[in-house]
Scaffold this active site. Structure first.
Site, PDB file in Angstrom:
ATOM      1  N   GLY A 246      14.555   0.687 -19.105  1.00  0.00           N
ATOM      2  CA  GLY A 246      13.448   1.103 -20.560  1.00  0.00           C
ATOM      3  C   GLY A 246      13.078   2.257 -20.517  1.00  0.00           C
ATOM      4  O   GLY A 246      13.307   3.360 -19.633  1.00  0.00           O
ATOM      5  N   ASN A 247      11.989   2.688 -21.391  1.00  0.00           N
ATOM      6  CA  ASN A 247      11.432   4.001 -21.581  1.00  0.00           C
ATOM      7  C   ASN A 247      12.437   4.855 -21.911  1.00  0.00           C
ATOM      8  O   ASN A 247      12.828   5.929 -21.376  1.00  0.00           O
ATOM      9  CB  ASN A 247      10.611   4.455 -20.320  1.00  0.00           C
TER      10      ASN A 247
ATOM     11  N   HIS B  10      19.525   7.820 -21.898  1.00  0.00           N
ATOM     12  CA  HIS B  10      19.947   6.533 -21.984  1.00  0.00           C
ATOM     13  C   HIS B  10      21.020   6.522 -23.157  1.00  0.00           C
ATOM     14  O   HIS B  10      22.052   5.657 -23.476  1.00  0.00           O
ATOM     15  CB  HIS B  10      18.970   5.521 -22.186  1.00  0.00           C
TER      16      HIS B  10
ATOM     17  N   LYS C 198      25.057  10.568 -14.215  1.00  0.00           N
ATOM     18  CA  LYS C 198      25.308  11.285 -13.046  1.00  0.00           C
ATOM     19  C   LYS C 198      23.837  11.731 -12.423  1.00  0.00           C
ATOM     20  O   LYS C 198      23.934  12.226 -11.323  1.00  0.00           O
ATOM     21  CB  LYS C 198      26.054  12.304 -13.281  1.00  0.00           C
TER      22      LYS C 198
ATOM     23  N   ARG D 218      10.510   9.551 -15.723  1.00  0.00           N
ATOM     24  CA  ARG D 218       9.337   9.883 -14.796  1.00  0.00           C
ATOM     25  C   ARG D 218       8.770  11.292 -15.425  1.00  0.00           C
ATOM     26  O   ARG D 218       7.960  11.916 -14.840  1.00  0.00           O
ATOM     27  CB  ARG D 218       9.796  10.015 -13.479  1.00  0.00           C
TER      28      ARG D 218
END
Ligand code: PAF
Length: 282
Positions: free
Chosen positions: A27-28, A33, A149, A188
């Site tokens: 998620g986030n 993504h 990657k 992050r």
């Protein structure tokens, strides 16, 4: 977009699919993504994403509790990208009992680099990915799963797991998405202050410099490597980072390179309280 909260619901929604294309996430979601999802949609007949923050891959002092959970925004982004099916189990669904039966990857690959600094990390990742794979792909003759990657070693561990268990799943690796300044996109990055965010690209710049120095060393690479790696880490330390490793490895197995090997440069370093990783295929 259909949403499945249980493995049973997931399998019902997947019943008609011949080749699911799967993107596992915690998620986030960000552009990285979404790039994986866009790629997945070209590879299978039904796109599936999962959102599950996997407790097993966090050490006790790490950020499992504070890991950003952004359900509404994630769903909106997946919907906008045309994701067909989202699997979002809770912990009781994926781990109905304490998960004592685990997938332990080959320590030669999994206990170095990230595995050295985050012991057990790849056991946690392999175990949840195996569970997600059996949830998504059970009964399917073929499937494809897409990984970034950016988590280079993770991609290699998953490839090895799929090969050694002969799972009928193609693993597709997608290039790292970067911000305009070159910082690798990561959930992050959201932890960084404005000052740290401006500094953060220095990790990827240090890796690029180390890669260029490694290429320039030519046949002397094995002899020069310890010094080159130490210089790269010192450079970041002087800028206020706490590097775990900046290292040049051979691409095929992440072991120490010989002259002439295809190379990848990998690094992990903390900036303030935030640990970032990046890599570059030289
Ligand atoms: O890369 C990630 O986000 C996670 O490690 C994964 C593959 C979703 C497993 O929890």
């Amino acid at each position: 977009m259909l949403i499945a909260r249980t493995i049973d619901e997931l399998r019902q929604h997947l019943a008609a699919a011949h080749k699911p294309a799967f993107v596992p996430t915690m998620g986030n979601l960000h552009e990285g993504h979404l790039t994986l999802l866009r790629h997945a949609k070209t590879l299978g007949d039904l796109s599936v994403a999962s959102i599950f923050v996997n407790r097993l891959q966090f050490l006790p002092h790490e950020d499992f509790d504070s890991y950003p959970r952004t359900w509404a925004g994630d769903c909106a982004q997946l919907e906008a990208e045309g994701c067909d099916l989202l699997f979002a189990p809770d912990e009781a669904e994926l781990y109905p009992q304490p998960q004592t039966f685990k997938v332990h990857p080959d320590p030669v690959l999994a206990n170095i680099l990230e595995g050295q600094f985050r012991p057990g990390f790849f056991t946690g990742v392999s175990t949840v990915v195996m569970k997600l794979f059996t949830a998504v792909f059970a009964g399917k003759a073929q499937g494809v799963a897409v990984f970034g990657k950016k988590d280079y070693q993770q991609l290699m561990v998953i490839r090895q797991m799929v090969r050694q268990f002969a799972l009928p799943i193609d693993i597709s690796g997608v290039d790292t998405c970067r911000a305009p300044d070159g910082l690798a996109l990561s959930s992050r990055n959201g932890y960084l202050s404005a000052t740290e965010r401006a500094e953060a690209v220095q990790l990827s710049l240090a890796l690029r410099q180390l890669g260029q120095d490694a290429l320039a060393a030519g046949p002397a690479l094995p002899a020069q490597l310890p010094l080159l790696q130490a210089q790269a880490m010192d450079h970041l330390r002087q800028r206020g980072w706490q590097p775990d490793y900046l290292t040049v490895r051979r691409r095929q197995d992440l072991q120490a390179p010989q002259a002439g090997d295809d190379l990848v440069v990998l690094g992990a370093a903390k900036l303030g309280a935030t640990r970032l990783i990046d890599n570059w295929e030289v």
